[in-house]
Scaffold this motif. Sequence first.
Motif, PDB file in Angstrom:
ATOM      1  N   ASN A  88       0.825  -1.201   0.000  1.00 29.67           N
ATOM      2  CA  ASN A  88       0.000   0.000   0.000  1.00 29.67           C
ATOM      3  C   ASN A  88       0.865   1.259   0.000  1.00 29.67           C
ATOM      4  O   ASN A  88       1.878   1.317   0.696  1.00 29.67           O
ATOM      5  CB  ASN A  88      -0.907   0.000   1.242  1.00 29.67           C
ATOM      6  CG  ASN A  88      -1.809   1.203   1.279  1.00 29.67           C
ATOM      7  OD1 ASN A  88      -2.565   1.450   0.350  1.00 29.67           O
ATOM      8  ND2 ASN A  88      -1.731   1.971   2.351  1.00 29.67           N
ATOM      9  N   ALA A  89       0.474   2.258  -0.806  1.00 26.28           N
ATOM     10  CA  ALA A  89       1.091   3.592  -0.815  1.00 26.28           C
ATOM     11  C   ALA A  89       2.597   3.572  -1.063  1.00 26.28           C
ATOM     12  O   ALA A  89       3.341   4.387  -0.524  1.00 26.28           O
ATOM     13  CB  ALA A  89       0.773   4.326   0.487  1.00 26.28           C
ATOM     14  N   THR A 115     -11.526   1.500  -3.498  1.00 20.15           N
ATOM     15  CA  THR A 115     -10.980   2.633  -2.757  1.00 20.15           C
ATOM     16  C   THR A 115      -9.868   3.336  -3.517  1.00 20.15           C
ATOM     17  O   THR A 115      -9.080   2.712  -4.204  1.00 20.15           O
ATOM     18  CB  THR A 115     -10.431   2.180  -1.393  1.00 20.15           C
ATOM     19  OG1 THR A 115      -9.457   1.167  -1.623  1.00 20.15           O
ATOM     20  CG2 THR A 115     -11.534   1.634  -0.504  1.00 20.15           C
ATOM     21  N   THR A 116      -9.805   4.620  -3.392  1.00 18.06           N
ATOM     22  CA  THR A 116      -8.774   5.550  -3.885  1.00 18.06           C
ATOM     23  C   THR A 116      -8.352   5.345  -5.330  1.00 18.06           C
ATOM     24  O   THR A 116      -9.186   5.197  -6.204  1.00 18.06           O
ATOM     25  CB  THR A 116      -7.560   5.571  -2.942  1.00 18.06           C
ATOM     26  OG1 THR A 116      -6.948   4.294  -2.935  1.00 18.06           O
ATOM     27  CG2 THR A 116      -7.951   5.981  -1.554  1.00 18.06           C
ATOM     28  N   GLN A 117      -7.042   5.335  -5.580  1.00 17.34           N
ATOM     29  CA  GLN A 117      -6.562   5.335  -6.957  1.00 17.34           C
ATOM     30  C   GLN A 117      -5.444   4.332  -7.193  1.00 17.34           C
ATOM     31  O   GLN A 117      -4.877   3.789  -6.262  1.00 17.34           O
ATOM     32  CB  GLN A 117      -6.073   6.729  -7.347  1.00 17.34           C
ATOM     33  CG  GLN A 117      -4.809   7.153  -6.625  1.00 17.34           C
ATOM     34  CD  GLN A 117      -4.357   8.539  -7.050  1.00 17.34           C
ATOM     35  OE1 GLN A 117      -5.130   9.329  -7.576  1.00 17.34           O
ATOM     36  NE2 GLN A 117      -3.094   8.837  -6.832  1.00 17.34           N
ATOM     37  N   ARG A 118      -5.141   4.137  -8.477  1.00 12.96           N
ATOM     38  CA  ARG A 118      -4.048   3.275  -8.916  1.00 12.96           C
ATOM     39  C   ARG A 118      -3.162   4.102  -9.842  1.00 12.96           C
ATOM     40  O   ARG A 118      -3.645   4.995 -10.535  1.00 12.96           O
ATOM     41  CB  ARG A 118      -4.558   2.045  -9.671  1.00 12.96           C
ATOM     42  CG  ARG A 118      -5.643   1.268  -8.956  1.00 12.96           C
ATOM     43  CD  ARG A 118      -5.115   0.524  -7.729  1.00 12.96           C
ATOM     44  NE  ARG A 118      -6.225  -0.123  -7.039  1.00 12.96           N
ATOM     45  CZ  ARG A 118      -6.860   0.407  -6.018  1.00 12.96           C
ATOM     46  NH1 ARG A 118      -6.514   1.576  -5.546  1.00 12.96           N
ATOM     47  NH2 ARG A 118      -7.856  -0.224  -5.434  1.00 12.96           N
ATOM     48  N   SER A 124      -2.344   7.795 -13.914  1.00 14.68           N
ATOM     49  CA  SER A 124      -3.002   7.538 -12.642  1.00 14.68           C
ATOM     50  C   SER A 124      -4.488   7.758 -12.813  1.00 14.68           C
ATOM     51  O   SER A 124      -4.903   8.523 -13.681  1.00 14.68           O
ATOM     52  CB  SER A 124      -2.440   8.484 -11.571  1.00 14.68           C
ATOM     53  OG  SER A 124      -2.910   8.120 -10.301  1.00 14.68           O
ATOM     54  N   ALA A 162      -8.698   7.122 -10.788  1.00 20.73           N
ATOM     55  CA  ALA A 162      -9.585   6.556  -9.775  1.00 20.73           C
ATOM     56  C   ALA A 162      -9.989   5.158 -10.209  1.00 20.73           C
ATOM     57  O   ALA A 162      -9.937   4.813 -11.392  1.00 20.73           O
ATOM     58  CB  ALA A 162     -10.810   7.442  -9.609  1.00 20.73           C
ATOM     59  N   GLN A 200      -0.557   1.549  -5.535  1.00 20.70           N
ATOM     60  CA  GLN A 200      -1.978   1.495  -5.187  1.00 20.70           C
ATOM     61  C   GLN A 200      -2.156   2.027  -3.773  1.00 20.70           C
ATOM     62  O   GLN A 200      -1.265   1.891  -2.942  1.00 20.70           O
ATOM     63  CB  GLN A 200      -2.526   0.071  -5.345  1.00 20.70           C
ATOM     64  CG  GLN A 200      -1.856  -0.989  -4.497  1.00 20.70           C
ATOM     65  CD  GLN A 200      -2.474  -1.117  -3.104  1.00 20.70           C
ATOM     66  OE1 GLN A 200      -3.578  -0.661  -2.851  1.00 20.70           O
ATOM     67  NE2 GLN A 200      -1.744  -1.747  -2.191  1.00 20.70           N
ATOM     68  N   ASP A 201      -3.278   2.691  -3.548  1.00 22.09           N
ATOM     69  CA  ASP A 201      -3.559   3.302  -2.251  1.00 22.09           C
ATOM     70  C   ASP A 201      -4.887   2.795  -1.697  1.00 22.09           C
ATOM     71  O   ASP A 201      -5.784   3.571  -1.385  1.00 22.09           O
ATOM     72  CB  ASP A 201      -3.596   4.832  -2.387  1.00 22.09           C
ATOM     73  CG  ASP A 201      -2.268   5.389  -2.851  1.00 22.09           C
ATOM     74  OD1 ASP A 201      -1.249   5.068  -2.224  1.00 22.09           O
ATOM     75  OD2 ASP A 201      -2.248   6.136  -3.843  1.00 22.09           O
ATOM     76  N   SER A 202      -5.028   1.487  -1.568  1.00 17.80           N
ATOM     77  CA  SER A 202      -6.288   0.895  -1.109  1.00 17.80           C
ATOM     78  C   SER A 202      -6.389   0.819   0.411  1.00 17.80           C
ATOM     79  O   SER A 202      -7.439   0.513   0.948  1.00 17.80           O
ATOM     80  CB  SER A 202      -6.451  -0.514  -1.690  1.00 17.80           C
ATOM     81  OG  SER A 202      -5.487  -1.389  -1.126  1.00 17.80           O
TER      82      SER A 202
END
Length: 176
Positions: free
Chosen positions: A51-52, A100-103, A120, A122, A151-153
């Motif tokens: 993540n992140a 959730t969030t973006q890739r 990038s 959503a 990824q920021d899931s």
Amino acid sequence: MPRTVPVPATETPGLYQTSALWNAQVRDLNNFILAPPLLRAYQGVAQSCPNATWFSVVLDSETIDSEGGHSTVTNPSRYTPNVPGTYLAVGVVAFNGSATTQRSARLALNGSPTAGGAASGACGSSWWVGTCVDLIVCNGTTDYIEIQGRQDSGGSLSTYVGTDFASALKVLWLSR
């Protein structure tokens, strides 16, 4: 042994076009241009993504590697061109679904992002695919190209591997 880009012939008065000169100049240049360095590698087994954090995509399969610049065993995320020049690189990162969030996806030279070589967006509950395109100049010995993802899931997420969509790197030599 790595190939070198042939140098075009220059004609001067008194220089006779021998068959050896013709072969070294005209034939070899045509042969090189008709079969330039080329890579098409892709991911056949899903990869767990932190993540992140930017991560390099493992490319465990290949259909074309004309110059042997990619290994599915040693540094499988890297393509190291062994012919110097400018390359067209196209990278794809495919993620499993998570609402959730973006890739994100980006191309990297020697582990660092290339300027303007990122995408990038959503994501929805289905899979997400990002494609990056850039021109990258490589020295032909130590420079390497990678496709990276992020990824920021909020937790670990896997890459998506399917018939139509899969993470991949395609690289084509364009010029010196």
